[in-house]
Write a protein that holds these residues in place. Structure first.
Motif, PDB file in Angstrom:
ATOM      1  N   ALA A 165     -27.336  41.486  47.451  1.00  0.00           N
ATOM      2  CA  ALA A 165     -27.854  42.807  47.490  1.00  0.00           C
ATOM      3  C   ALA A 165     -28.285  43.181  49.030  1.00  0.00           C
ATOM      4  N   ARG A 166     -28.496  42.378  49.787  1.00  0.00           N
ATOM      5  CA  ARG A 166     -28.106  42.613  51.565  1.00  0.00           C
ATOM      6  C   ARG A 166     -27.937  43.179  52.166  1.00  0.00           C
ATOM      7  N   PHE A 167     -26.563  43.692  51.126  1.00  0.00           N
ATOM      8  CA  PHE A 167     -25.448  44.740  52.079  1.00  0.00           C
ATOM      9  C   PHE A 167     -25.992  45.706  50.805  1.00  0.00           C
ATOM     10  N   PHE A 168     -26.776  46.256  50.081  1.00  0.00           N
ATOM     11  CA  PHE A 168     -26.808  47.045  49.058  1.00  0.00           C
ATOM     12  C   PHE A 168     -28.555  47.932  49.428  1.00  0.00           C
ATOM     13  N   ASP A 169     -28.753  47.775  50.194  1.00  0.00           N
ATOM     14  CA  ASP A 169     -30.178  48.573  50.279  1.00  0.00           C
ATOM     15  C   ASP A 169     -31.169  47.575  49.595  1.00  0.00           C
ATOM     16  N   ASP A 170     -30.475  46.225  49.270  1.00  0.00           N
ATOM     17  CA  ASP A 170     -31.862  45.533  48.817  1.00  0.00           C
ATOM     18  C   ASP A 170     -31.605  45.713  47.192  1.00  0.00           C
ATOM     19  N   ASP A 171     -30.812  45.830  46.455  1.00  0.00           N
ATOM     20  CA  ASP A 171     -30.439  47.037  44.926  1.00  0.00           C
ATOM     21  C   ASP A 171     -29.975  45.597  44.928  1.00  0.00           C
ATOM     22  N   VAL A 172     -30.213  44.736  44.141  1.00  0.00           N
ATOM     23  CA  VAL A 172     -29.198  44.263  42.909  1.00  0.00           C
ATOM     24  C   VAL A 172     -28.474  44.584  42.617  1.00  0.00           C
ATOM     25  N   SER A 173     -28.709  46.398  41.337  1.00  0.00           N
ATOM     26  CA  SER A 173     -27.953  47.244  40.749  1.00  0.00           C
ATOM     27  C   SER A 173     -26.865  47.612  40.722  1.00  0.00           C
ATOM     28  N   GLN A 174     -27.062  47.795  42.260  1.00  0.00           N
ATOM     29  CA  GLN A 174     -25.915  48.233  42.990  1.00  0.00           C
ATOM     30  C   GLN A 174     -25.678  47.436  43.726  1.00  0.00           C
ATOM     31  N   VAL A 175     -24.881  46.402  43.539  1.00  0.00           N
ATOM     32  CA  VAL A 175     -23.881  45.289  43.234  1.00  0.00           C
ATOM     33  C   VAL A 175     -23.125  44.886  42.186  1.00  0.00           C
ATOM     34  N   PRO A 176     -21.223  44.390  42.484  1.00  0.00           N
ATOM     35  CA  PRO A 176     -20.614  45.509  40.919  1.00  0.00           C
ATOM     36  C   PRO A 176     -20.878  44.295  40.534  1.00  0.00           C
ATOM     37  N   THR A 177     -20.500  44.424  39.770  1.00  0.00           N
ATOM     38  CA  THR A 177     -20.211  42.598  38.552  1.00  0.00           C
ATOM     39  C   THR A 177     -19.618  41.636  38.155  1.00  0.00           C
ATOM     40  N   HIS A 178     -17.817  42.618  39.171  1.00  0.00           N
ATOM     41  CA  HIS A 178     -16.828  42.163  38.711  1.00  0.00           C
ATOM     42  C   HIS A 178     -15.761  42.265  40.548  1.00  0.00           C
ATOM     43  N   CYS A 179     -14.946  41.597  40.668  1.00  0.00           N
ATOM     44  CA  CYS A 179     -14.561  41.367  42.138  1.00  0.00           C
ATOM     45  C   CYS A 179     -12.739  40.667  41.292  1.00  0.00           C
ATOM     46  N   LEU A 180     -11.809  40.438  42.759  1.00  0.00           N
ATOM     47  CA  LEU A 180     -10.726  40.232  42.397  1.00  0.00           C
ATOM     48  C   LEU A 180     -10.680  39.229  43.384  1.00  0.00           C
ATOM     49  N   THR A 181     -10.864  38.065  42.917  1.00  0.00           N
ATOM     50  CA  THR A 181     -10.476  36.675  44.686  1.00  0.00           C
ATOM     51  C   THR A 181      -9.077  35.999  44.147  1.00  0.00           C
ATOM     52  N   GLN A 182      -9.215  35.486  45.326  1.00  0.00           N
ATOM     53  CA  GLN A 182      -7.830  34.379  45.527  1.00  0.00           C
ATOM     54  C   GLN A 182      -9.121  33.256  45.315  1.00  0.00           C
ATOM     55  N   GLY A 183      -7.786  32.454  43.953  1.00  0.00           N
ATOM     56  CA  GLY A 183      -8.585  30.995  43.594  1.00  0.00           C
ATOM     57  C   GLY A 183      -8.400  29.969  44.556  1.00  0.00           C
TER      58      GLY A 183
END
Length: 260
Positions: A165-183
């Motif tokens: 959230a620190r990268f999103f103005d400390d607003d966790v609601s702005q952080v996406p809930t899903h991602c694509l990631t290397q396994g």
């Protein structure tokens, strides 16, 4: 697994040394790039060496570890944009040489499969930079991830979203809930893994990574099965290591020619 305990600037220099050694010996090296705070000083050092010492990335390729799903293409926290700002635009990577999973794809499952194929097509990653989350995740392989996993869509834990959230103005609601990631298995296919961690907040995760049992509860522990892993940590991140004195002694006695 080699554990090096040193001040932050020294850790960044060591990681940059390993990358430079590869690039000088094999200009077409394939690098794995991580986001987050851990590799930033490494990227600064590589950019300095490019500008001042002529270190070239012109024939190299690079693959990102992960990407948020759904962030607009111009969002500053989209990982492709972060990597562009932190390293790609500061050195001489060729156009298209840096690739990441497509978090805006219509078919995310196929996007993950295509990413795996792209990595395989260039012969795999030579050196993969990694960080570690406070809960032991690497890339976005959250606790409970399969140790045999490949690139896929994942749901982020509340802890990871709060950490980011620190990268999103400390607003966790702005952080996406899903991602694509290397396994985890994708990461384990790289020939050399270099993990950096700093700060007391990472101490328990580092302890589990290095000295704990291999468990999906702490996904990073799978790295214990890799034949060439370097763990670069400062004193704070090393504060829970039971064998810290031994790691310091072995590194101090290491032959100067050996490198990481």
């Amino acid at each position: 697994m080699e554990v090096v305990i040193a001040p932050g600037p020294e850790l960044a220099r060591l990681a940059a040394d390993a990358i430079e050694r590869l690039l000088r010996a094999r200009p077409q090296t394939v690098l794995g790039l991580a986001t987050g705070s851990s590799p930033l000083a490494v990227y600064d050092e590589l950019a300095r060496r490019h500008t001042q010492d002529g270190l070239s990335f012109a024939r190299a390729r690079a693959f990102m570890l992960d990407e948020y799903v759904g962030l607009p293409a111009d969002h500053p926290e989209r990982y492709r944009n972060v990597i562009e700002a932190e390293i790609a635009s500061r050195v001489d990577f060729a156009e298209g040489a840096v690739q990441g999973p497509d978090g805006l794809a219509d078919d995310l499952v196929e996007a993950c499969a295509a990413y795996e194929r792209a990595i395989a097509d260039v012969g795999g990653v030579d050196l993969q930079l990694l960080g570690i989350g406070t809960d032991g995740h690497v890339a976005f392989n959250e606790p409970g991830s399969s140790l045999a996993s490949r690139t896929r869509i994942k749901t982020l834990t509340r802890q990871t979203r709060e950490d980011n959230a620190r990268f999103f103005d400390d607003d966790v609601s702005q952080v996406p809930t899903h991602c694509l990631t290397q396994g985890l298995a994708t990461i384990m296919s790289a020939r050399h893994l270099v993990l950096l961690a700093q700060g007391r907040g990472k101490a328990e995760a580092v302890h589990q990574l290095v000295e704990g049992p291999v468990s999906a509860l702490w996904p990073a522990t799978v790295l214990q099965h890799h034949p060439h892993v370097t763990v670069l940590v400062d004193d704070a991140a090393a504060s829970r290591l039971q064998l810290a004195d031994y790691y310091r002694e072995t590194y101090a006695a290491k032959p100067a020619w050996q490198g990481l």
